[in-house]
Motif scaffolding. Structure first.
Motif, PDB file in Angstrom:
ATOM      1  N   LEU A 113      13.836  35.170  47.111  1.00 45.34           N
ATOM      2  CA  LEU A 113      13.026  35.270  45.894  1.00 45.34           C
ATOM      3  C   LEU A 113      13.192  36.642  45.237  1.00 45.34           C
ATOM      4  O   LEU A 113      13.294  36.755  44.008  1.00 45.34           O
ATOM      5  N   ALA A 114      13.209  37.695  46.074  1.00 42.69           N
ATOM      6  CA  ALA A 114      13.367  39.042  45.543  1.00 42.69           C
ATOM      7  C   ALA A 114      14.738  39.213  44.891  1.00 42.69           C
ATOM      8  O   ALA A 114      14.858  39.808  43.802  1.00 42.69           O
ATOM      9  N   ALA A 115      15.788  38.694  45.536  1.00 38.61           N
ATOM     10  CA  ALA A 115      17.133  38.818  44.988  1.00 38.61           C
ATOM     11  C   ALA A 115      17.269  38.040  43.677  1.00 38.61           C
ATOM     12  O   ALA A 115      17.834  38.537  42.692  1.00 38.61           O
ATOM     13  N   LEU A 116      16.734  36.806  43.640  1.00 40.25           N
ATOM     14  CA  LEU A 116      16.806  36.009  42.419  1.00 40.25           C
ATOM     15  C   LEU A 116      16.004  36.659  41.301  1.00 40.25           C
ATOM     16  O   LEU A 116      16.451  36.718  40.148  1.00 40.25           O
ATOM     17  N   GLY A 117      14.807  37.156  41.645  1.00 38.76           N
ATOM     18  CA  GLY A 117      13.998  37.824  40.629  1.00 38.76           C
ATOM     19  C   GLY A 117      14.689  39.049  40.076  1.00 38.76           C
ATOM     20  O   GLY A 117      14.684  39.280  38.852  1.00 38.76           O
ATOM     21  N   GLY A 118      15.279  39.855  40.969  1.00 35.65           N
ATOM     22  CA  GLY A 118      15.993  41.039  40.501  1.00 35.65           C
ATOM     23  C   GLY A 118      17.172  40.683  39.617  1.00 35.65           C
ATOM     24  O   GLY A 118      17.425  41.356  38.601  1.00 35.65           O
ATOM     25  N   TRP A 119      17.881  39.620  39.982  1.00 32.25           N
ATOM     26  CA  TRP A 119      19.031  39.193  39.176  1.00 32.25           C
ATOM     27  C   TRP A 119      18.589  38.733  37.791  1.00 32.25           C
ATOM     28  O   TRP A 119      19.217  39.066  36.773  1.00 32.25           O
ATOM     29  N   LEU A 120      17.505  37.982  37.716  1.00 36.32           N
ATOM     30  CA  LEU A 120      17.008  37.513  36.422  1.00 36.32           C
ATOM     31  C   LEU A 120      16.534  38.671  35.546  1.00 36.32           C
ATOM     32  O   LEU A 120      16.699  38.650  34.325  1.00 36.32           O
ATOM     33  N   VAL A 121      15.920  39.670  36.160  1.00 36.77           N
ATOM     34  CA  VAL A 121      15.447  40.821  35.386  1.00 36.77           C
ATOM     35  C   VAL A 121      16.614  41.633  34.829  1.00 36.77           C
ATOM     36  O   VAL A 121      16.602  42.081  33.667  1.00 36.77           O
ATOM     37  N   LEU A 122      17.654  41.812  35.656  1.00 33.35           N
ATOM     38  CA  LEU A 122      18.758  42.684  35.260  1.00 33.35           C
ATOM     39  C   LEU A 122      19.830  41.973  34.446  1.00 33.35           C
ATOM     40  O   LEU A 122      20.627  42.641  33.772  1.00 33.35           O
ATOM     41  N   ARG A 123      19.859  40.641  34.476  1.00 27.06           N
ATOM     42  CA  ARG A 123      20.909  39.897  33.773  1.00 27.06           C
ATOM     43  C   ARG A 123      20.754  40.078  32.263  1.00 27.06           C
ATOM     44  O   ARG A 123      19.772  39.648  31.665  1.00 27.06           O
ATOM     45  N   GLY A 179      12.071  36.402  36.010  1.00 26.61           N
ATOM     46  CA  GLY A 179      12.347  37.323  37.103  1.00 26.61           C
ATOM     47  C   GLY A 179      11.149  38.098  37.577  1.00 26.61           C
ATOM     48  O   GLY A 179      10.938  38.275  38.791  1.00 26.61           O
ATOM     49  N   VAL A 180      10.311  38.549  36.648  1.00 28.26           N
ATOM     50  CA  VAL A 180       9.147  39.358  37.033  1.00 28.26           C
ATOM     51  C   VAL A 180       8.184  38.567  37.914  1.00 28.26           C
ATOM     52  O   VAL A 180       7.728  39.078  38.956  1.00 28.26           O
ATOM     53  N   PRO A 181       7.810  37.314  37.575  1.00 28.80           N
ATOM     54  CA  PRO A 181       6.925  36.564  38.481  1.00 28.80           C
ATOM     55  C   PRO A 181       7.511  36.386  39.874  1.00 28.80           C
ATOM     56  O   PRO A 181       6.788  36.456  40.873  1.00 28.80           O
ATOM     57  N   LEU A 182       8.850  36.154  39.946  1.00 30.40           N
ATOM     58  CA  LEU A 182       9.462  35.998  41.264  1.00 30.40           C
ATOM     59  C   LEU A 182       9.371  37.290  42.073  1.00 30.40           C
ATOM     60  O   LEU A 182       9.120  37.260  43.280  1.00 30.40           O
ATOM     61  N   LEU A 183       9.556  38.411  41.420  1.00 29.60           N
ATOM     62  CA  LEU A 183       9.433  39.696  42.118  1.00 29.60           C
ATOM     63  C   LEU A 183       8.009  39.943  42.586  1.00 29.60           C
ATOM     64  O   LEU A 183       7.779  40.470  43.679  1.00 29.60           O
ATOM     65  N   LEU A 184       7.039  39.544  41.767  1.00 33.01           N
ATOM     66  CA  LEU A 184       5.639  39.715  42.154  1.00 33.01           C
ATOM     67  C   LEU A 184       5.296  38.849  43.370  1.00 33.01           C
ATOM     68  O   LEU A 184       4.592  39.282  44.287  1.00 33.01           O
ATOM     69  N   PHE A 243      19.979  42.584  30.566  1.00 33.29           N
ATOM     70  CA  PHE A 243      18.732  43.285  30.244  1.00 33.29           C
ATOM     71  C   PHE A 243      18.868  44.050  28.935  1.00 33.29           C
ATOM     72  O   PHE A 243      19.863  44.736  28.704  1.00 33.29           O
ATOM     73  N   PRO A 244      17.897  43.977  28.052  1.00 31.05           N
ATOM     74  CA  PRO A 244      16.711  43.098  28.127  1.00 31.05           C
ATOM     75  C   PRO A 244      17.019  41.714  27.583  1.00 31.05           C
ATOM     76  O   PRO A 244      17.786  41.566  26.628  1.00 31.05           O
ATOM     77  N   SER A 245      16.460  40.698  28.241  1.00 36.54           N
ATOM     78  CA  SER A 245      16.648  39.320  27.789  1.00 36.54           C
ATOM     79  C   SER A 245      15.424  38.506  28.187  1.00 36.54           C
ATOM     80  O   SER A 245      14.547  38.970  28.927  1.00 36.54           O
ATOM     81  N   PHE A 246      15.373  37.239  27.724  1.00 38.17           N
ATOM     82  CA  PHE A 246      14.235  36.391  28.022  1.00 38.17           C
ATOM     83  C   PHE A 246      14.170  36.012  29.512  1.00 38.17           C
ATOM     84  O   PHE A 246      13.128  35.561  29.998  1.00 38.17           O
TER      85      PHE A 246
END
Length: 383
Positions: A52-62, A72-77, A64-67
């Motif tokens: 979950l942390a890896a997927l969240g980080g990937w979504l946040v950084l992909r 990604g942020v909820p997954l990191l939380l 960046f900035p993007s929708f």
């Protein structure tokens, strides 16, 4: 599971475990199917959280900035909330230094040397009728906690038995205290807390309130589900934790002798009543301001009151009653009566660590000011 059925099942499991160790003191808890299951579940949960942390980080950084950051942020939380816990030392009622109680620390040194267990990194005092040992943090620092209510009413050899038992938890491989099983034990309870409906109402218009009311039944259902899963995992772990307690008792017998451990188990079976006797005695002490402030007797009056109560009670009856009353699928200690009975079934053992009356009295003097403080806490909490 109904209360009656769970009680009967707990009694059967307690009896089975008693039979396994009857006559032969255990050394370390063995690997069981339950322990393997706990380790496997913990490993799966750690992998899931890492994913979950890896997927969240990937979504946040992909890009960046993007929708994608909205996912990604909820997954990191969530990953942060479910991260493995290493335990925390917590606030200490009093962190005892070697210079404050040299005789007590000399006794701890002797117990450590005789048992082969490492010395605790922290020795903590509190006002409870209890004692405990635990590890915490990445470095797995060891904490020994001595409850002054308990310690103050014990005989010298009972003190060795209690301390020897707690040292046993530093060497007996208690599976429920290890990093390999902790995620399985705590994660379901963390999830239950996350999905629990908020007590505060959502601010906003009627639509927000309607959504809150519509989600509440599903949140309650999920909360109950994860609490049930957590209770099931705790029940699985309880058997291995009880094995660890028997292993710690075996070490206590080797150090303090059979008689001391059996006598302590009689007190453990009547812990609530002894604590009530101590509280009543301390309220009487605190009623005299001069005595309470300047001439507090320390644990002396607690010991006198406890001995008077013991003289009028039936220790064997209390131990027998505890076999039924303390039986539970979720109890991490075997019933006191079974612990006394199994110690008697092992070869009779004389103590290898003897605490003299003189040294015990020195320890009393070293702890006197802490007994005085504990007395105030006991009187206030019982008021």
């Amino acid at each position: 599971m109904s209360g009656g059925y769970s009680k009967k099942l707990a009694l059967r499991l307690d009896a089975r475990q008693f039979t396994a160790y009857e006559g032969t003191p255990p050394t370390r808890p063995e690997w069981t199917a339950a322990r393997v299951a706990l380790v496997g579940l913990s490993a799966a949960l750690v992998v899931l959280v890492a994913g979950l942390a890896a997927l969240g980080g990937w979504l946040v950084l992909r890009g960046f900035p993007s929708f994608s950051i909205l996912g990604g942020v909820p997954l990191l939380l969530v990953a942060s909330a479910l991260r493995p816990r290493l335990g925390r030392a917590g606030d200490a009622w009093h962190l005892l230094g070697r210079d404050e109680a040299p005789t007590l620390f000399a006794l701890l040194d002797r117990i450590s040397a005789a048992s082969g267990a490492p010395m605790p990194d922290r020795v903590v005092l509190d006002a409870r009728f209890n004692a405990s040992a635990g590890t915490h943090g990445l470095l797995r620092r060891r904490t020994l906690t001595i409850g002054l209510q308990l310690f103050g009413v014990l005989t010298p050899q009972q003190r060795v038995a209690v301390l020897g038992h707690e040292f046993g938890h530093f060497v007996n491989g208690d599976p429920a205290r290890g990093l390999l099983t902790a995620p399985a034990l705590v994660t379901p309870l963390i999830v239950a807390d996350l999905v629990r409906p908020s007590e505060a109402h959502v601010s906003g218009g009627p639509l927000s309130r309607l959504v809150e009311l519509a989600m509440r039944p599903f949140q309650l259902l999920l909360e109950r589900l994860f609490l049930l899963i957590g209770a099931g995992v705790q029940a699985v772990a309880a058997r291995d934790r009880q094995r660890a307690e028997y292993c710690a008792d075996a070490l206590a017998v080797r150090l303090a002798g059979t008689s001391a451990l059996v006598a302590f188990m009689a007190d453990a079976a009547s812990a609530d009543k002894l604590a009530a006797v101590i509280a009543a005695t301390e309220r009487g002490t605190q009623a005299n301001p001069e005595t309470a402030r300047r001439n507090h007797p320390g644990a002396a009056r607690w010991k006198e009151a406890a001995d008077a109560w013991r003289a009028t009670s039936d220790a064997d009856e209390a131990l027998e009653k505890s076999i039924t009353e303390e039986a539970s699928l979720w109890q991490d200690h075997p019933p006191s009566g079974l612990r006394a009975r199994i110690a008697r079934s092992w070869p009779y053992t004389d103590p290898s660590v003897v605490l003299s009356q003189a040294d015990s009295a020195k320890i009393e003097a070293e702890l006197h000011r802490f007994y005085t403080r504990a007395g105030r806490d006991i009187a206030w909490s019982a008021a």
